[in-house]
Design a protein around this motif. Structure first.
Motif, PDB file in Angstrom:
ATOM      1  N   THR A 104       2.811   1.556  -3.351  1.00 30.22           N
ATOM      2  CA  THR A 104       1.945   1.990  -4.449  1.00 30.22           C
ATOM      3  C   THR A 104       1.682   3.487  -4.351  1.00 30.22           C
ATOM      4  O   THR A 104       1.719   4.218  -5.360  1.00 30.22           O
ATOM      5  CB  THR A 104       0.616   1.214  -4.422  1.00 30.22           C
ATOM      6  N   ARG A 105       1.439   3.976  -3.148  1.00 32.88           N
ATOM      7  CA  ARG A 105       1.218   5.407  -2.956  1.00 32.88           C
ATOM      8  C   ARG A 105       2.467   6.207  -3.339  1.00 32.88           C
ATOM      9  O   ARG A 105       2.374   7.290  -3.939  1.00 32.88           O
ATOM     10  CB  ARG A 105       0.849   5.689  -1.508  1.00 32.88           C
ATOM     11  N   THR A 106       3.632   5.664  -3.014  1.00 31.79           N
ATOM     12  CA  THR A 106       4.882   6.337  -3.374  1.00 31.79           C
ATOM     13  C   THR A 106       5.049   6.405  -4.881  1.00 31.79           C
ATOM     14  O   THR A 106       5.456   7.433  -5.435  1.00 31.79           O
ATOM     15  CB  THR A 106       6.083   5.609  -2.744  1.00 31.79           C
TER      16      THR A 106
ATOM     17  N   LEU B 103       2.690   6.443  -7.116  1.00 35.33           N
ATOM     18  CA  LEU B 103       1.752   7.453  -7.615  1.00 35.33           C
ATOM     19  C   LEU B 103       2.272   8.865  -7.349  1.00 35.33           C
ATOM     20  O   LEU B 103       2.179   9.748  -8.217  1.00 35.33           O
ATOM     21  CB  LEU B 103       0.385   7.263  -6.965  1.00 35.33           C
ATOM     22  N   ALA B 104       2.818   9.073  -6.162  1.00 31.22           N
ATOM     23  CA  ALA B 104       3.355  10.391  -5.812  1.00 31.22           C
ATOM     24  C   ALA B 104       4.531  10.766  -6.700  1.00 31.22           C
ATOM     25  O   ALA B 104       4.773  11.957  -6.958  1.00 31.22           O
ATOM     26  CB  ALA B 104       3.771  10.410  -4.340  1.00 31.22           C
TER      27      ALA B 104
ATOM     28  N   ALA C 145      -6.872  -0.949  -6.009  1.00 27.84           N
ATOM     29  CA  ALA C 145      -5.727  -0.038  -6.111  1.00 27.84           C
ATOM     30  C   ALA C 145      -4.940  -0.317  -7.388  1.00 27.84           C
ATOM     31  O   ALA C 145      -5.004  -1.422  -7.941  1.00 27.84           O
ATOM     32  CB  ALA C 145      -4.823  -0.209  -4.887  1.00 27.84           C
TER      33      ALA C 145
ATOM     34  N   THR D 139       0.835  -1.200   0.000  1.00 25.17           N
ATOM     35  CA  THR D 139       0.000   0.000   0.000  1.00 25.17           C
ATOM     36  C   THR D 139       0.868   1.248   0.000  1.00 25.17           C
ATOM     37  O   THR D 139       0.661   2.185  -0.787  1.00 25.17           O
ATOM     38  CB  THR D 139      -0.923   0.008   1.234  1.00 25.17           C
ATOM     39  N   ARG D 140       1.862   1.236   0.878  1.00 26.38           N
ATOM     40  CA  ARG D 140       2.785   2.384   0.958  1.00 26.38           C
ATOM     41  C   ARG D 140       3.566   2.546  -0.345  1.00 26.38           C
ATOM     42  O   ARG D 140       3.720   3.661  -0.874  1.00 26.38           O
ATOM     43  CB  ARG D 140       3.753   2.162   2.120  1.00 26.38           C
TER      44      ARG D 140
END
Length: 278
Positions: A94-96, A98-99, A138, A91-92
């Motif tokens: 994937t968010r990174t 995207l960022a 996600a 999760t972390r």
């Protein structure tokens, strides 16, 4: 039925996995994903294995391609994976991604070394469904590699049925995450799958869901009474009810014939396929 990409890649020789992984990750790069290659070995060796991928123009973007040793991930090769912790890691990550401007994260991982013992197998099978549920909502996709020549057919079958795609010859049925239902079920359930089906129902944690468990069974082609009894007994044991959504007529007839109290069928019409004149 499949709304997300979570593939099982059963292989005998490692070059077979490497070829499939490079193709899978190449497709990810083309879609704007950050991609990660995860296998047993030192990073410099792993970079050599995916050299064709790293020469692609899309791979030249900073952070586009990552290489990770499986011995340094998933809590190490001797441990049992902790599903919640590992899902939090992805999760972390994937968010990174995207960022950092990527469209998502795609991973190709040889995880053979993480399912060598019975305890590891059970833990990783449970994790496979938890991460599958994450993938359904996600921009994260994965290919999970299992070496059949080391693990054996029985083990890889237990894992293959938890993936919505890949290695069809090793998955008599599939149980995976889906939108609009607690779980999706496809394939065939017969006399030979009863024990595997019961183990899979337990591993995906159906009994831990809401009081009414909704199963998208539109892809289920056949089920004998023994497998429906697995659902009935699970539901009765935990005070749940199971709804099978299907477009077929035989499940309802079978439920009535068996006198099941905890399983009912909800007819779900499949939209017709459009035919265009040439």
């Amino acid at each position: 039925m499949r709304s997300h990409v979570h593939l099982c890649q059963v292989f005998d020789g490692f070059p077979e996995f490497r070829t499939a992984a490079v193709a899978f990750l190449t497709d990810g790069l083309a879609r704007g994903n950050r991609v990660r290659y995860l296998a047993d070995g030192e990073p410099d060796v792993l970079h050599t294995e995916i050299a064709p991928l790293e020469r692609l123009p899309a791979a030249q973007r900073a952070g586009a391609v990552e290489v990770v040793s499986s011995g340094r991930s998933y809590a190490g090769p001797a441990a049992c994976v902790d599903a919640q912790t590992q899902v939090e890691v992805y999760t972390r990550d994937t968010r990174t991604a995207l960022a950092d401007g990527f469209t998502g994260l795609r991973v190709a991982a040889d995880v053979t070394m993480l399912v060598r013992t019975l305890a590891q197998l059970d833990a990783f099978a449970r994790y496979e469904h938890q991460v599958d549920r994450f993938m359904a909502r996600a921009p994260f996709s994965a290919m999970c590699g299992y070496r059949r020549s080391e693990l054996g057919d029985e083990t890889v079958t237990q894992l293959a049925c938890l993936h919505p795609g890949g290695s069809a010859e090793h998955a008599p049925f599939r149980m995976h995450a889906t939108a609009g239902a607690d779980v999706a079920l496809s394939g065939e359930l017969d006399l030979t799958t009863v024990d595997l089906f019961a183990a899979t129902v337990d591993r995906v944690g159906l009994a831990e869901r809401t009081e009414e468990i909704v199963v998208d069974a539109t892809g289920l082609e056949f089920a004998d009474h023994r497998n429906l009894l697995v659902l009935e007994r699970m539901a009765d044991r935990y005070g749940r009810s199971v709804v099978l959504r299907t477009s077929r007529r035989w499940p309802a007839r079978l439920v009535v014939a068996l006198g099941l109290n905890r399983v009912r069928v909800e007819h779900h019409a499949v939209p017709p396929v459009a035919v265009h004149a040439s």
